[in-house]
Enzyme design. Structure first.
Site, mmCIF file in Angstrom:
data_model
loop_
_atom_site.group_PDB
_atom_site.id
_atom_site.type_symbol
_atom_site.label_atom_id
_atom_site.label_comp_id
_atom_site.label_asym_id
_atom_site.label_seq_id
_atom_site.Cartn_x
_atom_site.Cartn_y
_atom_site.Cartn_z
ATOM 1 N N SER A 59 -13.065 76.924 69.188
ATOM 2 C CA SER A 59 -12.793 75.994 68.081
ATOM 3 C C SER A 59 -11.689 76.567 67.206
ATOM 4 O O SER A 59 -11.515 77.794 67.152
ATOM 5 C CB SER A 59 -14.053 75.812 67.228
ATOM 6 N N TYR B 54 -20.717 79.591 62.172
ATOM 7 C CA TYR B 54 -20.128 78.766 63.249
ATOM 8 C C TYR B 54 -18.762 79.317 63.649
ATOM 9 O O TYR B 54 -18.499 79.574 64.831
ATOM 10 C CB TYR B 54 -20.012 77.304 62.821
HETATM 11 N N1 LIG Z 1 -16.326 67.922 67.795
HETATM 12 C C1 LIG Z 1 -15.587 68.834 67.215
HETATM 13 O O1 LIG Z 1 -14.958 68.591 66.177
HETATM 14 C C2 LIG Z 1 -15.465 70.196 67.841
HETATM 15 C C3 LIG Z 1 -14.357 70.969 67.483
HETATM 16 C C4 LIG Z 1 -14.210 72.222 68.049
HETATM 17 C C5 LIG Z 1 -15.122 72.688 68.943
HETATM 18 N N2 LIG Z 1 -16.203 71.931 69.286
HETATM 19 C C6 LIG Z 1 -17.137 72.497 70.274
HETATM 20 O O2 LIG Z 1 -17.140 71.657 71.400
HETATM 21 C C7 LIG Z 1 -18.367 71.804 72.116
HETATM 22 C C8 LIG Z 1 -18.925 70.420 72.421
HETATM 23 O O3 LIG Z 1 -19.211 69.783 71.190
HETATM 24 P P1 LIG Z 1 -19.061 68.206 70.988
HETATM 25 O O4 LIG Z 1 -18.101 68.005 69.884
HETATM 26 O O5 LIG Z 1 -18.845 67.518 72.269
HETATM 27 O O6 LIG Z 1 -20.515 67.911 70.367
HETATM 28 P P2 LIG Z 1 -21.754 67.031 70.892
HETATM 29 O O7 LIG Z 1 -21.319 65.636 71.140
HETATM 30 O O8 LIG Z 1 -22.834 67.260 69.903
HETATM 31 O O9 LIG Z 1 -22.142 67.713 72.275
HETATM 32 C C9 LIG Z 1 -22.727 68.991 72.331
HETATM 33 C C10 LIG Z 1 -23.332 69.212 73.698
HETATM 34 O O10 LIG Z 1 -23.911 70.539 73.725
HETATM 35 C C11 LIG Z 1 -25.207 70.469 74.280
HETATM 36 N N3 LIG Z 1 -26.079 71.533 73.775
HETATM 37 C C12 LIG Z 1 -26.295 71.873 72.485
HETATM 38 N N4 LIG Z 1 -27.205 72.861 72.409
HETATM 39 C C13 LIG Z 1 -27.566 73.153 73.701
HETATM 40 C C14 LIG Z 1 -28.479 74.063 74.291
HETATM 41 N N5 LIG Z 1 -29.211 74.904 73.549
HETATM 42 N N6 LIG Z 1 -28.607 74.078 75.631
HETATM 43 C C15 LIG Z 1 -27.882 73.230 76.397
HETATM 44 N N7 LIG Z 1 -27.004 72.350 75.897
HETATM 45 C C16 LIG Z 1 -26.852 72.295 74.551
HETATM 46 C C17 LIG Z 1 -25.714 69.072 73.912
HETATM 47 O O11 LIG Z 1 -26.670 68.640 74.874
HETATM 48 P P3 LIG Z 1 -28.255 68.510 74.631
HETATM 49 O O12 LIG Z 1 -28.446 68.205 73.170
HETATM 50 O O13 LIG Z 1 -28.666 67.402 75.547
HETATM 51 O O14 LIG Z 1 -28.787 69.819 75.039
HETATM 52 C C18 LIG Z 1 -24.449 68.246 74.029
HETATM 53 O O15 LIG Z 1 -24.281 67.783 75.348
HETATM 54 C C19 LIG Z 1 -19.241 72.682 71.250
HETATM 55 O O16 LIG Z 1 -19.201 74.011 71.752
HETATM 56 C C20 LIG Z 1 -18.586 72.601 69.874
HETATM 57 O O17 LIG Z 1 -18.840 73.749 69.108
HETATM 58 C C21 LIG Z 1 -16.386 70.697 68.759
#
Ligand SMILES: NC(=O)c1ccc[n+]([C@@H]2O[C@H](COP(=O)([O-])OP(=O)(O)OC[C@H]3O[C@@H](n4cnc5c(N)ncnc54)[C@H](OP(=O)(O)O)[C@@H]3O)[C@@H](O)[C@H]2O)c1
Length: 251
Positions: A138, A151
């Protein structure tokens, strides 16, 4: 066809990446905790490409190791691991948050990512040239902001772990990339605010955030580069997101 394993495929980047790889004919190992969402994905994509869904909490090292050990033969030669599962919690000043939320972020974003990587290393090395580990970091791993506390620190770990892995994987053909997105409209903020839809909508309104498909495209691009190219880190922000000046506490 090559196999990609995507953690956190039930939502956001992971889900969009599943569709992107499927569109190119890749076989998929899709993981997440919400099995009903995995089943829906399998129904939607499984008639186009081979799909294996694994209901898995990345924090559970034993379950992760067992699942990798028991991969069916046709899913064993993995070309791309996308370490995407992760979350942010507690968007408040450090002095106001619950310790449990810090632990959950560390357990998921650091320990979970390490668990999956450790279990998959031998498989990726066996695949050799063209294999890649794509870790989703991130911008919060490089740039501090109020409420970023643990985070951001977990994502700084992802960056350094990615670089260090590259050193050890020299000569194996396995590439490692840290993709560091900026603000993207997924369920991320809903999770971070523990279900506050209005807060999530407010964050993304009146601007143009990244969409999950934008990051999925970057993931796919990195995974399909010629074997001899390794992008170390890819930081991707919306055009309408930049940095603030330093702030100064005054009397
Ligand atoms: N959106 C942003 O602005 C942003 C920016 C930078 C980085 N990121 C990073 O991008 C990645 C994906 O995030 P996203 O934005 O796509 O958010 P999201 O829509 O909330 O998706 C997160 C995914 O992670 C899974 N997850 C969470 N905890 C888990 C666990 N303990 N075991 C297995 N799976 C788990 C969730 O699946 P389940 O709940 O079904 O387990 C879900 O599929 C993350 O690493 C986040 O930190 C996001």
């Amino acid at each position: 066809m090559p196999v990609a394993m995507i953690t956190g495929a039930t939502s956001g980047f992971g889900r969009a990446a599943a569709y992107r790889f499927a569109a190119a004919g890749w076989s998929l190992i899709l993981t997440g905790r919400r099995s009903e969402r995995l089943e829906a994905l399998e129904q939607d994509i499984g008639n186009k490409v081979p799909v294996l869904t694994l209901t898995l909490d990345v924090r559970d090292a034993e379950a992760v190791a067992r699942a990798v050990e028991e991969l069916p033969a046709e899913f064993r030669e993995v070309t791309c691991l996308v370490n995407n599962a992760g979350l942010a919690l507690a968007p408040k000043p450090a002095q106001e948050v619950d310790l449990a939320d810090w632990h959950t972020m560390i357990d998921t974003n650091i320990t979970g990512l390490v668990n999956v990587t450790h279990a998959m290393l031998a498989r990726l090395i066996a695949t050799g040239a063209g294999a890649s580990i794509i870790n989703i970091g991130s911008v919060a791993g490089s740039w501090p902001y109020p409420g970023g506390h643990v985070y951001g620190a977990t994502k700084a770990f992802v960056e350094q772990f990615s670089y260090n892995l590259r050193c050890d994987l020299k000569g194996t053909g396995v590439r490692v990339t840290d993709i560091a997105p900026g603000m993207a409209e997924t369920e991320f903020t809903l999770v971070r605010t523990k279900g506050d839809q209005a807060a999530s909508d407010a964050l993304y309104s009146g601007t143009t955030p990244l969409q999950a498909e934008d990051i999925a495209e970057q993931i796919f691009h990195v995974a399909t580069l010629p074997d001899h190219i390794n992008i170390n880190r890819l930081e991707v922000m919306p055009t309408r997101q930049t940095w603030s000046p330093f702030t100064i506490d005054r009397d």
